[in-house]
Design a protein around this motif. Structure first.
Motif, mmCIF file in Angstrom:
data_model
loop_
_atom_site.group_PDB
_atom_site.id
_atom_site.type_symbol
_atom_site.label_atom_id
_atom_site.label_comp_id
_atom_site.label_asym_id
_atom_site.label_seq_id
_atom_site.Cartn_x
_atom_site.Cartn_y
_atom_site.Cartn_z
ATOM 1 N N ASP A 55 54.171 33.192 13.786
ATOM 2 C CA ASP A 55 55.527 33.462 14.257
ATOM 3 C C ASP A 55 55.536 34.060 15.673
ATOM 4 O O ASP A 55 56.589 34.363 16.207
ATOM 5 N N GLN A 56 54.363 34.206 16.275
ATOM 6 C CA GLN A 56 54.245 34.645 17.670
ATOM 7 C C GLN A 56 53.746 33.475 18.510
ATOM 8 O O GLN A 56 52.864 33.611 19.339
ATOM 9 N N ASN A 57 54.309 32.296 18.286
ATOM 10 C CA ASN A 57 53.751 31.082 18.861
ATOM 11 C C ASN A 57 54.320 30.711 20.231
ATOM 12 O O ASN A 57 54.147 29.599 20.681
ATOM 13 N N SER A 58 54.983 31.635 20.900
ATOM 14 C CA SER A 58 55.450 31.413 22.263
ATOM 15 C C SER A 58 54.711 32.380 23.175
ATOM 16 O O SER A 58 54.586 33.563 22.859
ATOM 17 N N VAL A 59 54.241 31.842 24.306
ATOM 18 C CA VAL A 59 53.450 32.674 25.213
ATOM 19 C C VAL A 59 53.828 32.342 26.659
ATOM 20 O O VAL A 59 54.168 31.201 26.978
ATOM 21 N N GLN A 60 53.808 33.368 27.491
ATOM 22 C CA GLN A 60 54.088 33.193 28.915
ATOM 23 C C GLN A 60 53.015 33.944 29.703
ATOM 24 O O GLN A 60 52.754 35.112 29.440
ATOM 25 N N PHE A 61 52.408 33.242 30.628
ATOM 26 C CA PHE A 61 51.399 33.858 31.486
ATOM 27 C C PHE A 61 51.990 34.009 32.884
ATOM 28 O O PHE A 61 52.500 33.046 33.451
ATOM 29 N N GLY A 62 51.900 35.235 33.411
ATOM 30 C CA GLY A 62 52.249 35.475 34.803
ATOM 31 C C GLY A 62 50.966 35.443 35.620
ATOM 32 O O GLY A 62 50.006 36.139 35.299
ATOM 33 N N ILE A 63 50.930 34.604 36.643
ATOM 34 C CA ILE A 63 49.694 34.396 37.404
ATOM 35 C C ILE A 63 49.859 35.020 38.788
ATOM 36 O O ILE A 63 50.798 34.719 39.510
ATOM 37 N N SER A 64 48.931 35.920 39.145
ATOM 38 C CA SER A 64 48.942 36.509 40.480
ATOM 39 C C SER A 64 47.717 36.020 41.249
ATOM 40 O O SER A 64 46.681 35.762 40.661
ATOM 41 N N VAL A 65 47.891 35.943 42.546
ATOM 42 C CA VAL A 65 46.805 35.495 43.416
ATOM 43 C C VAL A 65 46.490 36.617 44.387
ATOM 44 O O VAL A 65 47.379 37.172 45.025
ATOM 45 N N LEU A 66 45.217 36.947 44.466
ATOM 46 C CA LEU A 66 44.783 37.950 45.436
ATOM 47 C C LEU A 66 44.373 37.224 46.710
ATOM 48 O O LEU A 66 43.354 36.552 46.750
ATOM 49 N N SER A 67 45.211 37.288 47.670
ATOM 50 C CA SER A 67 44.910 36.679 48.963
ATOM 51 C C SER A 67 45.444 37.628 50.022
ATOM 52 O O SER A 67 46.613 37.998 50.002
ATOM 53 N N TYR A 68 44.576 38.005 50.943
ATOM 54 C CA TYR A 68 44.987 38.962 51.966
ATOM 55 C C TYR A 68 45.660 38.271 53.151
ATOM 56 O O TYR A 68 46.215 38.912 54.014
ATOM 57 N N TYR A 69 45.594 36.984 53.160
ATOM 58 C CA TYR A 69 46.130 36.249 54.289
ATOM 59 C C TYR A 69 47.156 35.233 53.766
ATOM 60 O O TYR A 69 46.808 34.322 53.013
ATOM 61 N N LEU A 70 48.396 35.361 54.089
ATOM 62 C CA LEU A 70 49.474 34.460 53.704
ATOM 63 C C LEU A 70 49.511 34.220 52.184
ATOM 64 O O LEU A 70 49.390 33.085 51.703
ATOM 65 N N ASN A 71 49.677 35.270 51.447
ATOM 66 C CA ASN A 71 49.684 35.209 49.980
ATOM 67 C C ASN A 71 50.775 34.272 49.453
ATOM 68 O O ASN A 71 50.593 33.606 48.446
ATOM 69 N N ARG A 72 51.918 34.223 50.153
ATOM 70 C CA ARG A 72 53.014 33.378 49.683
ATOM 71 C C ARG A 72 52.670 31.902 49.754
ATOM 72 O O ARG A 72 53.250 31.095 49.056
ATOM 73 N N LYS A 73 51.736 31.522 50.606
ATOM 74 C CA LYS A 73 51.372 30.109 50.730
ATOM 75 C C LYS A 73 50.263 29.702 49.770
ATOM 76 O O LYS A 73 49.916 28.535 49.683
ATOM 77 N N ALA A 74 49.722 30.641 49.038
ATOM 78 C CA ALA A 74 48.700 30.301 48.040
ATOM 79 C C ALA A 74 49.368 29.526 46.905
ATOM 80 O O ALA A 74 50.502 29.817 46.523
ATOM 81 N N THR A 75 48.690 28.504 46.417
ATOM 82 C CA THR A 75 49.244 27.697 45.321
ATOM 83 C C THR A 75 48.398 27.882 44.068
ATOM 84 O O THR A 75 47.204 28.196 44.135
ATOM 85 N N VAL A 76 49.052 27.668 42.933
ATOM 86 C CA VAL A 76 48.406 27.890 41.642
ATOM 87 C C VAL A 76 48.612 26.658 40.776
ATOM 88 O O VAL A 76 49.682 26.049 40.784
ATOM 89 N N ARG A 77 47.589 26.310 40.032
ATOM 90 C CA ARG A 77 47.680 25.272 39.002
ATOM 91 C C ARG A 77 47.183 25.868 37.694
ATOM 92 O O ARG A 77 46.290 26.712 37.688
ATOM 93 N N TYR A 78 47.756 25.388 36.620
ATOM 94 C CA TYR A 78 47.328 25.872 35.301
ATOM 95 C C TYR A 78 47.421 24.735 34.295
ATOM 96 O O TYR A 78 48.072 23.710 34.535
ATOM 97 N N ARG A 79 46.776 24.932 33.191
ATOM 98 C CA ARG A 79 46.907 24.004 32.059
ATOM 99 C C ARG A 79 46.466 24.712 30.789
ATOM 100 O O ARG A 79 45.666 25.656 30.834
ATOM 101 N N LEU A 80 47.008 24.251 29.676
ATOM 102 C CA LEU A 80 46.632 24.769 28.374
ATOM 103 C C LEU A 80 45.849 23.658 27.672
ATOM 104 O O LEU A 80 46.418 22.671 27.223
ATOM 105 N N GLU A 81 44.538 23.838 27.665
ATOM 106 C CA GLU A 81 43.657 22.844 27.050
ATOM 107 C C GLU A 81 43.996 22.743 25.565
ATOM 108 O O GLU A 81 44.128 23.742 24.878
ATOM 109 N N GLY A 82 44.178 21.540 25.098
ATOM 110 C CA GLY A 82 44.594 21.316 23.719
ATOM 111 C C GLY A 82 46.068 20.950 23.661
ATOM 112 O O GLY A 82 46.576 20.553 22.625
ATOM 113 N N LEU A 83 46.769 21.094 24.804
ATOM 114 C CA LEU A 83 48.179 20.725 24.878
ATOM 115 C C LEU A 83 48.467 19.919 26.155
ATOM 116 O O LEU A 83 49.067 18.859 26.079
#
Length: 181
Positions: free
Chosen positions: A27-55
């Protein structure tokens, strides 16, 4: 509800970098991940990709909020992966990953199904045993009735034969008496 590292829910014991597995109830089958990027130079331009293996079959580009949402996950094992690229487009080699396990409800577990199968088998066995005993009881009662009726019929046959002999004897005497006249 939101869960943070070390809170009283016990779901996330430490930070995501040090957590290898997250175990959730069905019954706890919903999940949300917040992803942060550590970049000292133009952090806003850093891009992120993710995937849930098995889905997810493909990598998903995160939006500006860098949130990965998964709702109504079926019971099973998944692995969440996230990678980031800096402002120059250079992707991280390893990224982060964590195993996500959604436990099935008790009625979907192998032991419950095995127990249900055993119960059904025992019920069928009990019905067969009861029915067999009932049929045997009926057969014994029927055999007793047949014996009683057979004995009564034999007794009646003996009486009829005796009456027939008496009648035959009386007929013969009557014929002899008629011939003597």
């Amino acid at each position: 509800r939101a869960v943070s590292a070390g809170d009283d829910s016990g779901i996330l014991k430490g930070s995501l970098q040090t957590t290898e597995r997250i175990v959730l109830r069905y019954d706890q089958n919903s999940v949300q991940f917040g992803i942060s990027v550590l970049s000292y130079y133009l952090n806003r331009k850093a891009t992120v990709r993710y995937r849930l293996e098995g889905l997810d079959d493909e990598w998903i580009a995160a939006d500006s909020e860098r949130l990965a949402n998964y709702t109504s996950l079926a019971p099973g094992r998944y692995r969440f992966h996230a990678i980031a690229a800096n402002a120059d487009g250079v992707w991280s080699r390893e990224g982060v990953s964590v195993e996500v396990v959604v436990l099935p409800p008790f009625w979907m577990t192998w032991w419950f199904r095995a127990l249900a199968l055993v119960c059904v088998g025992l019920t069928i066995f009990a019905i067969i045993v009861w029915r067999t005993q009932h049929i045997r009881s009926l057969n014994r009662r029927l055999e007793r009735v047949v014996r009683e009726r057979t004995a009564a019929l034999e007794e009646r046959t003996v009486q009829l034969e005796s009456s027939q002999r008496i009648a035959e004897g009386a007929r013969e005497e009557a014929e002899q008496a008629n011939q003597a006249k």
